[in-house]
Design an enzyme around this catalytic site. Sequence first.
Site, PDB file in Angstrom:
ATOM      1  N   LYS A  67      15.963 -12.303  15.179  1.00 56.44           N
ATOM      2  CA  LYS A  67      15.587 -11.848  13.891  1.00 56.44           C
ATOM      3  C   LYS A  67      15.131 -12.963  12.768  1.00 56.44           C
ATOM      4  CE  LYS A  67      18.628  -7.793  14.551  1.00 56.44           C
ATOM      5  NZ  LYS A  67      19.822  -7.256  14.277  1.00 56.44           N
ATOM      6  N   TYR A 189       9.952  -5.555  19.837  1.00 60.51           N
ATOM      7  CA  TYR A 189      11.074  -5.852  19.212  1.00 60.51           C
ATOM      8  C   TYR A 189      12.050  -6.061  20.435  1.00 60.51           C
ATOM      9  CZ  TYR A 189      16.054  -5.388  17.157  1.00 60.51           C
ATOM     10  OH  TYR A 189      17.234  -5.400  16.695  1.00 60.51           O
TER      11      TYR A 189
END
Length: 422
Positions: A67, A189
């Site tokens: 992230k 993701y």
Amino acid sequence: MALLVQEYLDRIRAEHADAADGALADYIPELARVDPAGFGVSLSSSDGFVYESGDAGVEFTIQSISKAFTYALALDRIGEVAVDARIGVEPSGEAFNEISVDETTRMPKNPMINAGAIAAVSLIPAGSADERFALIHDFYSACAGRRLDLDVDVYESEKATGSRNRAIAYMLQSFGVLDDDPDEVLDVYYRQCSLRVTTTDLARMAATLARGGSNPMTGRRVTTSAVVKRTLSVMVTCGMYDAAGDWVSAVGMPAKSGVGGGIVAVLPGQLGIGVYSPLLDDKGNSVRGVRLCRSLSEQLGLHFLAVSRESRAAMRAVYEPLEGVRVYETHGDLSFCGAEQVVRTVDREMRGFDVVILDVSRVDDIDDAARGLLSGMSKILRAQGKTGYVVDPGGIMTDTEAESDGVRFRTVDDAVAAASSR
């Protein structure tokens, strides 16, 4: 003399090796199959020298550590203003996978929780999901200094069990945060979370941030110092989820954890640290990893609020007043990082001298970790048939081996005179 730092690292890791509390991240089936005993740490200096201890070569998936780097890439590609229009920077005080947004802005509260990370993926400018993942993959690999591989089994496992993330993505779409198809964004993701790293990869990625975006191993500038500044700022306040306050007060380094068991920590301008141990606490952070980082910070003086003058520490000059006699002049506040630079420089140049004079007369302060390293340097010099003198008029190294051997001098001239009379 790198063995001196290695001994520190091995000893600190050994202090926590027997800890067995915590649990594997079993909500992702593939992560429940890893060896719970895995435990490794790597430390990269700002010039790219790496120390490793334990299972530093074991590969694991990067998971939520990703992230921080996707957020940095988004800042790099579209700028701070555009990113801030979709993702906040405030700590959430919630679980990392909470299905929520800020009540006022309807945006994710920060990029270090799942909602913000999914939004960050969508901000990477690309024409397709594959192109977007390629940009992310290239960026991570550039930070690590090698091409990272995708763990297909973990990717498929996360995709098959990602209902909560799908709920988050569709919620973000409903609030206008995601412009692209939520399932395509999620696919990227899941892939970014499933890239395989080692603790050494993480240490090098952290060192790239520590150097303001320049990889110390390859010399390649990966991103800008402005991007790094913003990324590290958010890592300080949000990187360890709702344990961020405890982390900052006790460890004091910008960091990011992942449910794969990894932690990346950055001491700006000085060090990058990578840790791996897959047993997690109830907040999703590695149990042994957190404890190890806390010990590293305490024993080596790595808290970022304790090293504000480090930029003017360590080596000031190196010169030879006589043939075979070399003076290493230090100054500023000599902490672990500065002492590590000194002992590694002396080790590298050892064949070029018979006598080394360490001048600490301009050092303002020195911590116990630095004293320990310099004491060890004295012993190694003697073992190699060399002589070591210390110029220490203020007596700041009173606990070192050099002091007890009676080789402390008030001036460099006195030490040189002693060397010439040998």
